[in-house]
Design an enzyme around this catalytic site. Structure first.
Site, short mmCIF file in Angstrom:
data_model
loop_
_atom_site.label_atom_id
_atom_site.label_comp_id
_atom_site.label_asym_id
_atom_site.label_seq_id
_atom_site.Cartn_x
_atom_site.Cartn_y
_atom_site.Cartn_z
N ALA A 10 1.07 -0.98 -0.27
CA ALA A 10 0.53 0.00 0.46
C ALA A 10 0.91 1.17 0.27
O ALA A 10 0.57 2.48 -0.24
CB ALA A 10 -1.30 -0.10 1.29
N ARG A 15 10.28 7.56 -1.36
CA ARG A 15 12.49 7.71 -1.35
C ARG A 15 12.85 7.07 -3.08
O ARG A 15 13.78 7.45 -3.86
CB ARG A 15 13.11 6.57 -0.79
CG ARG A 15 13.08 8.32 1.18
CD ARG A 15 14.09 6.99 1.55
NE ARG A 15 13.25 6.21 2.10
CZ ARG A 15 14.65 5.07 2.71
NH1 ARG A 15 15.65 5.20 3.03
NH2 ARG A 15 13.66 3.82 3.44
N GLN A 73 -6.24 -0.35 1.75
CA GLN A 73 -5.89 0.50 2.40
C GLN A 73 -6.10 2.18 2.16
O GLN A 73 -4.74 2.64 2.12
CB GLN A 73 -4.71 -0.66 3.43
CG GLN A 73 -4.40 0.72 4.40
CD GLN A 73 -2.26 0.44 4.92
OE1 GLN A 73 -1.69 0.20 4.33
NE2 GLN A 73 -2.10 0.05 6.36
N TYR A 99 6.15 -8.73 1.78
CA TYR A 99 6.43 -7.14 1.55
C TYR A 99 6.57 -7.63 0.01
O TYR A 99 7.35 -7.90 -0.80
CB TYR A 99 7.32 -6.31 1.75
CG TYR A 99 7.66 -6.58 3.57
CD1 TYR A 99 6.10 -6.47 4.52
CD2 TYR A 99 8.41 -6.05 4.28
CE1 TYR A 99 6.16 -6.44 5.34
CE2 TYR A 99 8.69 -5.48 5.46
CZ TYR A 99 6.37 -5.87 6.59
OH TYR A 99 7.49 -5.07 7.38
N GLY A 100 5.89 -6.79 -0.59
CA GLY A 100 5.73 -6.21 -1.95
C GLY A 100 7.10 -5.58 -2.26
O GLY A 100 7.64 -5.66 -4.08
N ASN A 164 13.87 -7.91 12.52
CA ASN A 164 12.70 -8.75 11.91
C ASN A 164 12.59 -8.56 10.47
O ASN A 164 13.15 -7.26 9.99
CB ASN A 164 11.44 -7.69 12.79
CG ASN A 164 10.63 -8.12 11.80
OD1 ASN A 164 10.23 -9.45 11.44
ND2 ASN A 164 9.18 -7.56 11.87
N ASN A 222 14.23 0.56 -1.04
CA ASN A 222 13.48 2.11 -1.54
C ASN A 222 13.75 2.90 -1.42
O ASN A 222 13.23 4.08 -2.31
CB ASN A 222 13.78 2.68 0.16
CG ASN A 222 13.38 1.75 1.49
OD1 ASN A 222 12.26 1.00 1.92
ND2 ASN A 222 13.72 1.02 2.54
N ASN A 372 23.67 -15.20 -53.13
CA ASN A 372 24.19 -13.59 -53.24
C ASN A 372 22.94 -12.78 -52.82
O ASN A 372 22.77 -12.14 -54.17
CB ASN A 372 25.34 -14.27 -54.03
CG ASN A 372 26.45 -13.22 -53.47
OD1 ASN A 372 26.04 -12.04 -52.83
ND2 ASN A 372 27.25 -13.86 -53.09
N ALA A 375 25.85 -6.21 -51.95
CA ALA A 375 25.16 -4.77 -51.06
C ALA A 375 24.44 -3.56 -51.65
O ALA A 375 24.21 -3.69 -52.79
CB ALA A 375 26.93 -3.99 -51.11
C1 UD1 Z 1 9.28 -3.61 9.64
C2 UD1 Z 1 8.54 -3.95 10.22
C3 UD1 Z 1 9.70 -3.63 11.08
C4 UD1 Z 1 10.45 -4.96 10.04
C5 UD1 Z 1 10.96 -3.87 8.50
C6 UD1 Z 1 11.82 -4.91 7.28
C7 UD1 Z 1 6.04 -3.41 11.25
C8 UD1 Z 1 5.51 -1.91 12.28
N1 UD1 Z 1 7.64 -3.30 11.57
O1 UD1 Z 1 9.25 -1.82 9.73
O2 UD1 Z 1 9.88 -4.34 12.02
O3 UD1 Z 1 12.10 -4.56 10.74
O4 UD1 Z 1 9.64 -4.27 7.98
O5 UD1 Z 1 11.96 -3.80 6.74
O6 UD1 Z 1 5.43 -3.84 10.84
N2 UD1 Z 1 3.25 -0.74 4.25
C9 UD1 Z 1 1.72 -1.35 4.43
N3 UD1 Z 1 1.01 -0.35 4.93
C10 UD1 Z 1 1.00 -0.04 5.37
C11 UD1 Z 1 2.82 0.74 6.02
C12 UD1 Z 1 3.65 -0.24 5.75
O7 UD1 Z 1 0.95 -1.62 2.92
O8 UD1 Z 1 0.19 1.28 6.20
C13 UD1 Z 1 4.14 -1.90 3.83
C14 UD1 Z 1 5.05 -1.09 2.65
O9 UD1 Z 1 4.27 -0.21 1.56
C15 UD1 Z 1 5.98 -1.87 2.93
C16 UD1 Z 1 6.03 -2.55 3.70
O10 UD1 Z 1 5.02 -2.99 4.29
O11 UD1 Z 1 6.52 -2.79 2.28
C17 UD1 Z 1 6.62 -2.38 4.99
O12 UD1 Z 1 6.24 -0.83 5.56
P1 UD1 Z 1 7.58 0.43 5.89
O13 UD1 Z 1 7.24 0.68 6.65
O14 UD1 Z 1 8.42 -0.16 5.19
O15 UD1 Z 1 8.36 -0.93 7.33
P2 UD1 Z 1 8.29 -0.73 8.61
O16 UD1 Z 1 7.38 0.12 9.47
O17 UD1 Z 1 9.81 0.12 8.57
#
Ligand code: UD1
Ligand code: CA
Length: 450
Positions: A10, A15, A73, A99-100, A164, A222, A372, A375
């Site tokens: 979402a 960045r 979302q 994660y996407g 994590n 990112n 052949n 050219a």
């Molecule tokens: C999250 C984890 C963190 C982990 C890190 C690894 C949580 C609270 N934290 O961090 O522990 O070390 O990933 O990269 O889960 N996304 C949504 N909707 C939202 C928020 C995020 O779809 O409301 C999606 C983002 O597009 C992305 C992924 O979830 O693909 C992770 O979001 P990001 O903000 O990068 O992760 P952090 O919260 O920083």
């Protein structure tokens, strides 16, 4: 055990500084999220939910005809909030969260992670030298008791190197229960998915971890810089696989495979080559520098000289193509064909031993064997509205600078004199030419400067 997969996609990816959503940025010419979806599908899940928000329709449109769920979302209030939107779609016993923007996840690692769920949570972790920015895995007597987000870490927790990855597998029933308990009482005022670990501790549910084997498999992207770094790492891994099979890659830092490249034995690939779509190189093929091969097959012992482009064509054995040759879609070349510099060929069948060595355009043609083509020969296949075919039978010799106005047929063994414009069919075994007669003006004087 049935499996549900939820892919978080979402976020905008600020960045990236791009109009294109982050998960659609291409790695080796394929959108990041497609890697994630392909890995998810290889696990035969019962359902796949892709949580979208920013440019949701654009992301959906990348997947023609799909059976995925698309929870929306609207506001990105955290990973926990994202999962809350997906919860109604989850039907499997275990939910795998991906994660996407983490494209190179390892399917074997995922299988192990899932197998460790056992009615609780299984977390994909990694021991990182510099863990800044990540959620830390907090343990007590080796047992996981929490994941604490970087911004919420105490100074002691900041020092933890086990992070994590964000990828986890959770018992679906419990996940749904825990998602209802989330609050946003933290530094970022977000609903953290990671808080479910606390609830699992309270419930005495099992919490396991699985250490990813290779950091790249849990790495998210990112920025354009990170995208480029991952592209190089990914390309190196593809190159290494080929080299392990015996392919000679002159410099694995200078190869780009944007699809599927299959090589026979003793193939050599020089620097700067790009492979797109499905490309097959037969035994002993040599691809020289700065060549672009797209959706094509190059058969045994053929040499593709530098700076050639080949698209959607089949090149036979023992050919010599280029340098600076262009084969456009629909070419089929038999054995021993030579296509030389500045030759463009399109939608043409070319027989064994035929040579088109310099500066020609051959389009919509059927050419026999041992022909052949001199050219500067041009098949005039287009009258401005329609395309027509040129047929050249075997053993024909076409003199240089000839225009063949299609539709036209050149009979077997015919010879065409240089500089001819051929508008009618040419009989076999005869010399045909169209040429204004040469004359000399006897008393002409070259002008001199006044
Ligand atoms: C999250 C984890 C963190 C982990 C890190 C690894 C949580 C609270 N934290 O961090 O522990 O070390 O990933 O990269 O889960 N996304 C949504 N909707 C939202 C928020 C995020 O779809 O409301 C999606 C983002 O597009 C992305 C992924 O979830 O693909 C992770 O979001 P990001 O903000 O990068 O992760 P952090 O919260 O920083
Ligand atoms: Ca974040």
């Amino acid at each position: 055990m049935t499996l549900s997969v939820v892919i978080l996609a979402a976020g905008k990816g600020t960045r990236m500084c791009s109009d294109l959503p982050k998960v659609l940025q291409p790695l080796a010419n394929k959108p990041l999220i497609k890697y994630v979806v392909d890995s998810a599908l290889s696990l035969n899940p019962l359902d796949v939910s892709i949580v979208v928000g920013y440019r949701a329709e654009t992301i959906k449109s990348v997947f023609s005809k799909n059976s995925f769920n698309w929870p929306l979302q609207k506001e990105q209030l955290g990973t926990g909030h994202a999962l809350q939107q997906a919860a109604p779609f989850i039907l499997g016993d275990v939910t795998l969260i991906l994660y996407g923007d983490v494209p190179l996840i390892d399917v074997d690692d995922l299988k192990k992670l899932i197998s460790l769920t056992k009615g609780g949570i299984s977390i994909m972790t990694f021991n990182k030298g510099d863990s800044q920015g990540y959620g830390r895995v907090v343990r007590d007597n080796n047992k996981i008791i929490a994941i604490v987000e970087d911004k919420d870490c105490s100074s002691a927790e900041k020092k933890i190197s086990e992070i994590n990855s964000g990828i986890m597998a959770v018992d679906s029933k419990k996940l749904k229960k825990w998602l209802k308990q989330l609050s946003n009482n933290n530094q970022q005022k977000e609903y953290y998915l990671t808080d479910i670990v606390k609830f699992a501790v309270e419930d005495n549910s099992r919490i396991s971890s699985y250490q990813a084997l290779d950091e790249i498999t849990i790495t998210g992207i990112n920025s354009k810089y990170e995208l480029a770094m991952m592209e190089r790492a990914y390309q190196m891994s593809l190159a290494k696989k080929l080299m392990d099979q015996g392919v000679t890659i002159i410099d694995p830092n200078r190869i780009d495979i944007r699809g599927e490249l299959t090589c026979g034995q003793d193939v050599t690939i020089d620097v700067g080559c790009v492979f797109e779509g499905k490309v097959i190189l037969g035994e002993g093929v040599h691809v020289k520098a700065y060549t672009i091969l797209k959706s094509c097959e190059i058969k045994k012992n053929t040499v593709i000289e530098s700076f050639s482009h080949i698209d959607s064509s089949v090149v036979g054995e023992q050919n010599r193509i280029g340098p600076f040759a262009r084969l456009r879609p629909g070419c089929n070349l038999a054995e021993n064909v030579h296509v030389g510099n500045y030759v463009e060929v399109k939608n043409a069948q070319i027989g064994m031993g035929t040579k088109i060595n310099h500066l020609s355009y051959i389009g919509d043609a059927e050419i026999g064997s041992d022909v052949n083509i001199g050219a500067g020969t041009i098949t005039c296949n287009y009258d401005g509205a329609n395309k027509y075919k040129t047929i050249i039978e075997s053993n024909v010799f076409v003199g240089s600078d000839t225009q063949l106005i299609a539709p036209v047929k050149i009979g077997q063994g015919a010879t065409i004199g240089a500089g001819s414009t051929i508008t009618e069919d040419v009989p076999a075994e005869k010399l045909t030419l169209s040429r204004t007669e040469q004359k000399t003006v006897p008393d002409w004087k070259r002008p001199t400067k006044k």
